[in-house]
Design a protein around this motif. Structure first.
Motif, PDB file in Angstrom:
ATOM      1  N   ARG A  88       2.992  -8.889  -7.230  1.00 22.12           N
ATOM      2  CA  ARG A  88       3.010  -7.481  -6.778  1.00 22.12           C
ATOM      3  C   ARG A  88       4.281  -6.785  -7.226  1.00 22.12           C
ATOM      4  O   ARG A  88       4.251  -5.637  -7.677  1.00 22.12           O
ATOM      5  N   ASP A  96       9.265  -8.429  -3.681  1.00 27.14           N
ATOM      6  CA  ASP A  96       8.205  -8.684  -2.697  1.00 27.14           C
ATOM      7  C   ASP A  96       8.079 -10.197  -2.570  1.00 27.14           C
ATOM      8  O   ASP A  96       8.367 -10.928  -3.522  1.00 27.14           O
ATOM      9  N   ASN A 127       0.785  -1.225   0.000  1.00 28.28           N
ATOM     10  CA  ASN A 127       0.000   0.000   0.000  1.00 28.28           C
ATOM     11  C   ASN A 127       0.828   1.292   0.000  1.00 28.28           C
ATOM     12  O   ASN A 127       0.559   2.213  -0.762  1.00 28.28           O
ATOM     13  N   HIS A 171      -7.948  -0.100   5.197  1.00 26.95           N
ATOM     14  CA  HIS A 171      -6.783  -0.767   4.585  1.00 26.95           C
ATOM     15  C   HIS A 171      -7.240  -2.052   3.879  1.00 26.95           C
ATOM     16  O   HIS A 171      -8.044  -2.807   4.423  1.00 26.95           O
TER      17      HIS A 171
HETATM   18  N1  LIG Z   1      -0.313   2.012   4.359  1.00 28.68           N
HETATM   19  C1  LIG Z   1      -0.004   3.149   4.912  1.00 28.68           C
HETATM   20  O1  LIG Z   1      -0.710   4.173   4.765  1.00 28.68           O
HETATM   21  C2  LIG Z   1       1.247   3.289   5.721  1.00 28.68           C
HETATM   22  C3  LIG Z   1       1.612   4.557   6.134  1.00 28.68           C
HETATM   23  C4  LIG Z   1       2.797   4.719   6.822  1.00 28.68           C
HETATM   24  C5  LIG Z   1       3.563   3.621   7.133  1.00 28.68           C
HETATM   25  N2  LIG Z   1       3.178   2.371   6.764  1.00 28.68           N
HETATM   26  C6  LIG Z   1       4.038   1.241   7.148  1.00 28.68           C
HETATM   27  O2  LIG Z   1       4.603   0.697   5.962  1.00 28.68           O
HETATM   28  C7  LIG Z   1       4.756  -0.720   6.108  1.00 28.68           C
HETATM   29  C8  LIG Z   1       4.014  -1.394   4.969  1.00 28.68           C
HETATM   30  O3  LIG Z   1       2.666  -1.015   5.042  1.00 28.68           O
HETATM   31  P1  LIG Z   1       1.678  -1.304   3.825  1.00 28.68           P
HETATM   32  O4  LIG Z   1       0.397  -0.656   4.191  1.00 28.68           O
HETATM   33  O5  LIG Z   1       2.337  -0.964   2.543  1.00 28.68           O
HETATM   34  O6  LIG Z   1       1.518  -2.899   3.971  1.00 28.68           O
HETATM   35  P2  LIG Z   1       1.033  -3.917   2.870  1.00 28.68           P
HETATM   36  O7  LIG Z   1       0.596  -5.152   3.581  1.00 28.68           O
HETATM   37  O8  LIG Z   1       0.106  -3.251   1.922  1.00 28.68           O
HETATM   38  O9  LIG Z   1       2.401  -4.235   2.059  1.00 28.68           O
HETATM   39  C9  LIG Z   1       3.492  -4.920   2.628  1.00 28.68           C
HETATM   40  C10 LIG Z   1       4.183  -5.705   1.522  1.00 28.68           C
HETATM   41  O10 LIG Z   1       5.356  -6.310   2.060  1.00 28.68           O
HETATM   42  C11 LIG Z   1       5.446  -7.624   1.546  1.00 28.68           C
HETATM   43  N3  LIG Z   1       6.261  -8.411   2.467  1.00 28.68           N
HETATM   44  C12 LIG Z   1       5.955  -8.816   3.714  1.00 28.68           C
HETATM   45  N4  LIG Z   1       6.982  -9.477   4.274  1.00 28.68           N
HETATM   46  C13 LIG Z   1       7.973  -9.481   3.351  1.00 28.68           C
HETATM   47  C14 LIG Z   1       9.283 -10.025   3.318  1.00 28.68           C
HETATM   48  N5  LIG Z   1       9.804 -10.691   4.367  1.00 28.68           N
HETATM   49  N6  LIG Z   1      10.020  -9.867   2.183  1.00 28.68           N
HETATM   50  C15 LIG Z   1       9.512  -9.211   1.106  1.00 28.68           C
HETATM   51  N7  LIG Z   1       8.260  -8.675   1.079  1.00 28.68           N
HETATM   52  C16 LIG Z   1       7.508  -8.826   2.190  1.00 28.68           C
HETATM   53  C17 LIG Z   1       4.007  -8.103   1.424  1.00 28.68           C
HETATM   54  O11 LIG Z   1       3.891  -9.186   0.513  1.00 28.68           O
HETATM   55  C18 LIG Z   1       3.323  -6.838   0.961  1.00 28.68           C
HETATM   56  O12 LIG Z   1       3.274  -6.731  -0.454  1.00 28.68           O
HETATM   57  C19 LIG Z   1       4.200  -1.061   7.494  1.00 28.68           C
HETATM   58  O13 LIG Z   1       5.254  -1.108   8.410  1.00 28.68           O
HETATM   59  C20 LIG Z   1       3.289   0.105   7.810  1.00 28.68           C
HETATM   60  O14 LIG Z   1       3.172   0.314   9.199  1.00 28.68           O
HETATM   61  C21 LIG Z   1       2.046   2.185   6.038  1.00 28.68           C
END
Ligand SMILES: NC(=O)c1ccc[n+]([C@@H]2O[C@H](COP(=O)([O-])OP(=O)(O)OC[C@H]3O[C@@H](n4cnc5c(N)ncnc54)[C@H](O)[C@@H]3O)[C@@H](O)[C@H]2O)c1
Length: 375
Positions: free
Chosen positions: A41, A36, A16, A161
């Protein structure tokens, strides 16, 4: 390095938030590859942003990549970042730094051993709003800070989300998810926390997903979903902090700091701009303080600052030691709520240098491409 001598950045975790980083448009940051666990993705992200899609292992082994941007879920942050520094890459990662003290300490040691840098979100404290507050406090506009009040309360991530499960697992919850924004803002302004106390009601065991592809699923809950905390800073200032995914609606201010000479109303620490209000002793009401003294940055400024700092040989601001201190405060709050006692912190950090004023031509300033808007 690119032909312009800029480090190449490989992104791990194409979820995301990745779009915000990939489109931030900082000149310092040249993304060239992505990976990823979900190869589809990675392929879609690569196609949308003209990157090379590859496996995590291949990205870490790729000698053309100098910096890893780790945007995986909290449960994978420390493991992925440690693998990256052990592969000789600098790393900038999303918050939290790690899930526990051991994970955070191993990462810091790994970076020290491999002479690589680790940077960690949040970077909102580098935005115009919080930097204006930093300037006001450093200039003594409210005198000596005595107290702060921080409130991050809302109904939870299952309302928006697409895949909110990780927010309720260890490493998530309001404390580890949103706490870093508030705690990083506070320690950047007030310095290190000496000890903490907290209380948490027993959370419900599941949460119902309310929107998106997983609508109707029940999510397991491993963490407190409401934390009421107390922070005692090394200076003697005291803050109360409430972090909750259990509040339907609220009109509480996000953040206020009160000093011997006045009061400061700060922007939402999860934003880069926002209104700043100042009330000085002896005058009635609040004055609006302009924030345009500083550039209006967006998510990714911490990464750009780190990449620029490598080039210019200066410390980066969103540092691992700052993130480790914030992690220690969050762990302390969790332990205090479970044990019913104060928990002392043992870590310290180098207070990040304030951001330069907008329009100054200092070489260290992070540079946005002129074709990218500031919203
Ligand atoms: N979504 C938001 O608005 C937002 C805002 C600020 C911070 N964050 C932070 O960013 C981080 C990601 O959030 P997101 O919303 O994008 O999550 P998400 O679940 O949408 O995406 C995470 C991605 O990481 C991948 N992933 C997980 N473990 C992995 C690994 N070991 N190796 C490779 N890929 C891996 C998953 O397959 C997924 O595509 C989190 O720590 C979240 O707290 C998110």
């Amino acid at each position: 390095m690119t032909a312009q001598g800029r480090p190449r950045v490989g992104l791990i975790g194409c979820g995301n938030i990745s779009e915000a980083y990939l489109t931030a448009g900082y000149n310092e940051v040249q993304f060239t590859a992505c990976a990823d666990l979900d190869a589809d993705r990675a392929a879609k992200t690569a196609a949308a942003h003209t990157l090379d899609a590859m496996s995590v292992d291949d990205l870490l082994a790729n000698p053309t990549i100098d910096v890893v941007c780790n945007l995986t879920v909290p449960q994978a942050h420390a493991e992925v970042s440690l693998a990256a520094v052990q592969a000789g890459k600098h790393v900038y990662q999303e918050k939290p730094l790690a899930l526990d003290r051991t994970g955070g300490a191993l990462l810091l040691k790994g970076a020290e051993d491999s002479r690589t840098r680790v940077g960690c979100a949040p970077d909102t404290f580098l935005g115009a709003g919080m930097q204006t507050c930093r300037k006001l406090i450093d200039e003594g506009a409210i005198g000596a800070p005595v107290s702060a009040m921080a409130n991050m309360v809302f109904r939870g991530h299952e309302y928006w989300h697409p895949d909110p499960g990780f927010y309720y697992l260890r490493g998530g919850g309001p404390l580890f998810d949103m706490g870093p924004y508030y705690l990083t803002a506070l320690v950047n302004l007030l310095g290190p926390v000496a000890r903490v106390a907290a209380a948490s009601p027993e959370p419900s065991t599941t949460r119902l997903v309310r929107s998106g592809p997983r609508k109707g699923h029940q999510l397991p809950v491993e963490v407190p979903t409401h934390v009421a905390g107390l922070l005692e800073f090394a200076t003697g200032a005291v803050a109360t902090i409430v972090l909750s995914f259990d509040v339907w609606a609220s009109q509480l201010p996000k953040l206020e700091i009160h000093g011997t000479e006045g009061s400061l109303s700060l922007p939402d620490p999860n934003t880069f701009g926002g209104p700043v209000g100042l009330a000085r002793w002896g005058s009635e009401g609040w004055e609006d303080v302009p924030t345009d003294h500083f550039s209006l940055h967006r998510r990714g400024v911490g990464l750009a600052d780190m990449v620029g700092s490598i080039e210019h040989g200066r410390p980066h601001r969103a540092s691992a030691s700052l993130a480790y201190h914030v992690l220690e405060v969050m762990i302390g709050l969790t332990e205090s709520a479970a044990q019913g006692c104060y928990i002392e912190t043992s870590s310290d950090f180098e207070r990040p240098e304030a951001m330069p004023a907008a329009g100054t031509q200092r070489r260290e300033a992070v540079e946005r491409r002129p074709d990218v808007d500031a919203t």
